[in-house]
Design a protein around this motif. Structure first.
Motif, PDB file in Angstrom:
ATOM      1  N   TYR A   1      53.173  41.166  31.587  1.00  0.00           N
ATOM      2  CA  TYR A   1      52.289  40.108  31.632  1.00  0.00           C
ATOM      3  C   TYR A   1      52.570  39.219  30.600  1.00  0.00           C
ATOM      4  O   TYR A   1      52.451  39.386  29.411  1.00  0.00           O
ATOM      5  CB  TYR A   1      50.949  40.828  31.560  1.00  0.00           C
ATOM      6  CG  TYR A   1      50.439  41.890  32.728  1.00  0.00           C
ATOM      7  CD1 TYR A   1      49.864  41.288  33.760  1.00  0.00           C
ATOM      8  CD2 TYR A   1      50.688  43.095  32.565  1.00  0.00           C
ATOM      9  CE1 TYR A   1      49.526  42.201  34.785  1.00  0.00           C
ATOM     10  CE2 TYR A   1      50.362  44.119  33.507  1.00  0.00           C
ATOM     11  CZ  TYR A   1      49.634  43.416  34.545  1.00  0.00           C
ATOM     12  OH  TYR A   1      49.306  44.617  35.785  1.00  0.00           O
TER      13      TYR A   1
ATOM     14  N   LYS B   1      48.835  47.722  31.396  1.00  0.00           N
ATOM     15  CA  LYS B   1      47.548  46.781  31.142  1.00  0.00           C
ATOM     16  C   LYS B   1      46.349  47.224  30.533  1.00  0.00           C
ATOM     17  O   LYS B   1      45.948  47.088  29.666  1.00  0.00           O
ATOM     18  CB  LYS B   1      47.379  46.121  32.516  1.00  0.00           C
ATOM     19  CG  LYS B   1      46.249  45.043  32.304  1.00  0.00           C
ATOM     20  CD  LYS B   1      46.004  44.168  33.533  1.00  0.00           C
ATOM     21  CE  LYS B   1      45.023  43.260  33.591  1.00  0.00           C
ATOM     22  NZ  LYS B   1      44.670  42.919  35.007  1.00  0.00           N
TER      23      LYS B   1
ATOM     24  N   THR C   1      40.024  41.072  35.584  1.00  0.00           N
ATOM     25  CA  THR C   1      40.521  39.796  35.141  1.00  0.00           C
ATOM     26  C   THR C   1      41.853  39.763  35.840  1.00  0.00           C
ATOM     27  O   THR C   1      42.636  40.648  35.807  1.00  0.00           O
ATOM     28  CB  THR C   1      40.489  39.319  33.831  1.00  0.00           C
ATOM     29  OG1 THR C   1      41.243  40.345  32.890  1.00  0.00           O
ATOM     30  CG2 THR C   1      38.970  39.510  33.166  1.00  0.00           C
ATOM     31  N   LYS C   2      42.112  38.500  36.162  1.00  0.00           N
ATOM     32  CA  LYS C   2      43.528  38.258  36.709  1.00  0.00           C
ATOM     33  C   LYS C   2      44.712  37.900  35.573  1.00  0.00           C
ATOM     34  O   LYS C   2      44.195  36.951  34.835  1.00  0.00           O
ATOM     35  CB  LYS C   2      43.530  37.213  37.632  1.00  0.00           C
ATOM     36  CG  LYS C   2      42.828  37.526  38.930  1.00  0.00           C
ATOM     37  CD  LYS C   2      43.245  38.391  39.799  1.00  0.00           C
ATOM     38  CE  LYS C   2      42.344  38.660  41.019  1.00  0.00           C
ATOM     39  NZ  LYS C   2      42.656  39.757  41.969  1.00  0.00           N
ATOM     40  N   HIS C   3      45.567  38.619  35.505  1.00  0.00           N
ATOM     41  CA  HIS C   3      46.703  38.298  34.675  1.00  0.00           C
ATOM     42  C   HIS C   3      48.037  38.197  35.507  1.00  0.00           C
ATOM     43  O   HIS C   3      48.261  39.163  36.129  1.00  0.00           O
ATOM     44  CB  HIS C   3      46.893  39.164  33.517  1.00  0.00           C
ATOM     45  CG  HIS C   3      45.775  39.332  32.555  1.00  0.00           C
ATOM     46  ND1 HIS C   3      45.566  38.373  31.499  1.00  0.00           N
ATOM     47  CD2 HIS C   3      44.598  40.179  32.623  1.00  0.00           C
ATOM     48  CE1 HIS C   3      44.731  38.694  30.838  1.00  0.00           C
ATOM     49  NE2 HIS C   3      43.903  39.587  31.543  1.00  0.00           N
ATOM     50  N   LYS C   4      48.840  37.006  35.383  1.00  0.00           N
ATOM     51  CA  LYS C   4      49.977  36.966  36.030  1.00  0.00           C
ATOM     52  C   LYS C   4      51.079  38.141  35.849  1.00  0.00           C
ATOM     53  O   LYS C   4      51.350  38.299  34.545  1.00  0.00           O
ATOM     54  CB  LYS C   4      50.584  35.727  35.742  1.00  0.00           C
ATOM     55  CG  LYS C   4      51.974  35.383  36.597  1.00  0.00           C
ATOM     56  CD  LYS C   4      52.651  33.974  36.400  1.00  0.00           C
ATOM     57  CE  LYS C   4      53.639  33.870  37.110  1.00  0.00           C
ATOM     58  NZ  LYS C   4      54.136  32.532  36.909  1.00  0.00           N
TER      59      LYS C   4
ATOM     60  N   LYS D   1      50.076  48.355  36.045  1.00  0.00           N
ATOM     61  CA  LYS D   1      48.659  48.510  35.833  1.00  0.00           C
ATOM     62  C   LYS D   1      48.159  49.584  35.048  1.00  0.00           C
ATOM     63  O   LYS D   1      47.121  49.247  34.271  1.00  0.00           O
ATOM     64  CB  LYS D   1      47.994  48.944  36.971  1.00  0.00           C
ATOM     65  CG  LYS D   1      48.005  48.112  38.415  1.00  0.00           C
ATOM     66  CD  LYS D   1      47.341  48.667  39.912  1.00  0.00           C
ATOM     67  CE  LYS D   1      47.659  47.650  40.835  1.00  0.00           C
ATOM     68  NZ  LYS D   1      47.219  48.157  41.997  1.00  0.00           N
TER      69      LYS D   1
END
Length: 71
Positions: free
Chosen positions: A35, A59, A16-19, A56
């Motif tokens: 994030y 996350k 999933t995309k997280h800014k 990364k």
């Protein structure tokens, strides 16, 4: 939760995309990466590239910690 289910959840979450925000650390030098949508998911790096790479890992660790608290 089985290891198979946990690994699937982690894989899906990482997809999933997280800014990602990266800002210069004026006091310490280097860069801070975080994030905004993941409270407490913060890391650092000497360069923007390094900060992005460690973000990364952060996350993944953040989500693993969330899974552990939900058990």
């Amino acid at each position: 939760m089985s290891k198979k289910i946990k690994n699937k959840l982690i894989k899906d979450f990482l997809a999933t995309k997280h800014k990602l925000e990266i800002v210069k650390d004026i006091d310490e030098g280097g860069y801070v990466a975080y994030y905004p949508s993941l409270p407490g998911c913060v890391t650092i790096g000497k360069t923007k590239k390094q900060a992005k790479k460690t973000a990364k890992d952060a996350k993944r660790a953040w989500f693993e910690a969330v899974l552990e608290t939900k058990q």
